[in-house]
Enzyme design. Structure first.
Site, PDB file in Angstrom:
ATOM      1  N   HIS A  37      -8.393  -4.889  -0.534  1.00  0.00           N
ATOM      2  CA  HIS A  37      -6.927  -4.540  -0.202  1.00  0.00           C
ATOM      3  C   HIS A  37      -5.899  -4.756   0.279  1.00  0.00           C
ATOM      4  CE1 HIS A  37      -4.398  -0.603  -0.017  1.00  0.00           C
ATOM      5  NE2 HIS A  37      -4.314  -1.058   0.901  1.00  0.00           N
ATOM      6  N   SER A  78       0.931  -1.299  -0.274  1.00  0.00           N
ATOM      7  CA  SER A  78      -0.023   0.049  -0.464  1.00  0.00           C
ATOM      8  C   SER A  78       0.357   0.915  -0.052  1.00  0.00           C
ATOM      9  CB  SER A  78      -1.197  -0.144   1.294  1.00  0.00           C
ATOM     10  OG  SER A  78      -1.575   1.145   1.247  1.00  0.00           O
ATOM     11  N   ASP A 102     -10.140  -4.174  -5.596  1.00  0.00           N
ATOM     12  CA  ASP A 102      -9.495  -3.096  -4.619  1.00  0.00           C
ATOM     13  C   ASP A 102     -10.351  -1.646  -3.887  1.00  0.00           C
ATOM     14  OD1 ASP A 102      -8.106  -1.201  -3.133  1.00  0.00           O
ATOM     15  OD2 ASP A 102      -5.719  -2.273  -3.444  1.00  0.00           O
TER      16      ASP A 102
END
Length: 373
Positions: free
Chosen positions: A346, A191, A318
């Site tokens: 995610h 991320s 996501d």
């Protein structure tokens, strides 16, 4: 002109995790994973702050070497007890000189992996644990580098960390390489950490010495991701609220130590990540506002400049990044493999029968790294 390859093969997400939100939340909060303990090393930064690195490697024993000797304790104003601090991350003691010698003596055949966590993550995060456990079980050196304020300790400066801080990524990479100089190094960023890593690789061009790298669930277009997290009703009330709970408390603590530097009214009134980045992240780190920060820090424009073999893994469902903004083969260099399975959420990527497991992601990374040797 050569472009990136695109892989759309699926992550076999089970039927009992039917949508993106459940896949994301279950993976982050409930999916079973073991607990790998780390040894922590603190390294001073050039600007007078510090970063904490959690290490696990062959020959290192994470348990304290004697009663109360070298035990990880908190001497900073946060006042956490030892048990509270350990619960926040997975480190159990400080690194000794003997530990450093063990690392430095790792031979040329040693494989090593640097993990860069996501927003408000740490070495205890489920994704970090699943990846670290997989590679350590196969004899790799693994280190989780904590961004400032994420290691359970209050940092020394008013600044914190952000998605585009490639100077910090360079310092982290140089630090781990100096600790294990003979190893073949790989890096994986999740991320926010993945965005910073990919941007660093694009800026570095052929100067990177990494054997291979990976960005996982990366918000490649920060403008699209930031607006989607802040404007979408579910994202704003679930994910933003989750992140802001710790972000705001950390910044309020900094405001007490640095009076007049931080706008505490705007911080207290922040209701989404755009508000927070406008109030703190952008002005504290030299950006005009949140949009300027997001625009300048996005890694997507840098994918075309990457020369390190790099996996960019994004589930098409996501919830943090709208699917139309995902990169295509023309957006990245031929050194990049874009893997975009239809499901996974995610950083979720949960597979298997109930209660599921987090094995798919580390296996995907291991397969990519093995292909690039």
């Amino acid at each position: 002109m050569h472009h990136a390859k695109l892989d759309t093969s699926s992550c076999p997400v089970p039927w009992w995790l039917p949508d993106r939100q459940i896949q994301t939340l279950y993976g982050a909060l409930a999916a079973p994973t073991g607990r790998l303990s780390f040894i922590r090393d603190r390294v001073d930064t050039p600007d007078g702050d510090f970063l904490d690195f959690d290490w696990s490697a062959p020959g290192l024993i994470a348990q304290p070497q004697a009663h109360n000797a070298n035990t990880l304790t908190d001497s900073t104003p946060s006042g956490l007890s030892h048990s509270e601090l350990i619960a926040k991350t997975a480190a159990t003691r400080w690194m000794s000189d003997q530990d450093k010698t063990v690392l430095a003596q790792s031979g040329p055949g040693t494989q090593a992996l640097l993990l860069l966590h996501g927003l408000e993550g740490n070495s205890a995060s489920r994704y970090a644990q699943s990846i670290a456990q997989h590679f350590r079980a196969r004899g790799w050196v693994v280190v989780v580098a904590h961004f400032r304020s994420c290691s359970g300790f209050e940092n020394r400066l008013a600044r914190a960390y952000h998605s585009g801080d490639t100077q910090e990524i360079g310092f982290i990479l140089d630090t781990v390489r100096s600790m294990v100089p003979n190893a073949t190094w790989h890096a994986a960023g999740i991320s926010l950490g993945g965005n910073a890593l990919l941007k660093y690789l694009g800026e570095s061009g052929d100067q990177s010495w990494l054997a291979a790298a990976a960005g996982i669930s990366v918000p490649l277009d920060l403008v699209a991701a930031g607006n989607h997290l802040s404007d979408n009703f579910f994202n704003r009330h679930i994910y933003c609220r989750h992140f802001l709970r710790t972000l705001k408390s950390k910044v309020m603590a900094k405001a007490q130590r640095f009076p007049g530097v931080i706008d505490i009214v705007r911080i207290s009134n922040a209701r989404d990540l755009r508000d927070f980045d406008n109030a703190y992240t952008a002005p504290m780190h030299g950006f005009r506002d949140a949009m300027d920060y997001w625009h300048q820090s996005s890694s997507k424009p840098w994918l075309a400049h990457i020369t390190t073999p790099t996996l960019v893994l994004n589930a098409r469902n996501d919830p943090f990044l709208p699917e139309p903004t995902l990169p295509g083969p023309k957006d990245a260099s031929p050194h990049v493999l874009l893997h975009q399975p239809s499901s996974g959420g995610h950083t979720g990527f949960v597979t298997g029968m109930m209660p599921g497991n987090l094995h798919w992601l580390p296996n995907r990374l291991a397969r990519f790294f093995a292909e690039k040797r």
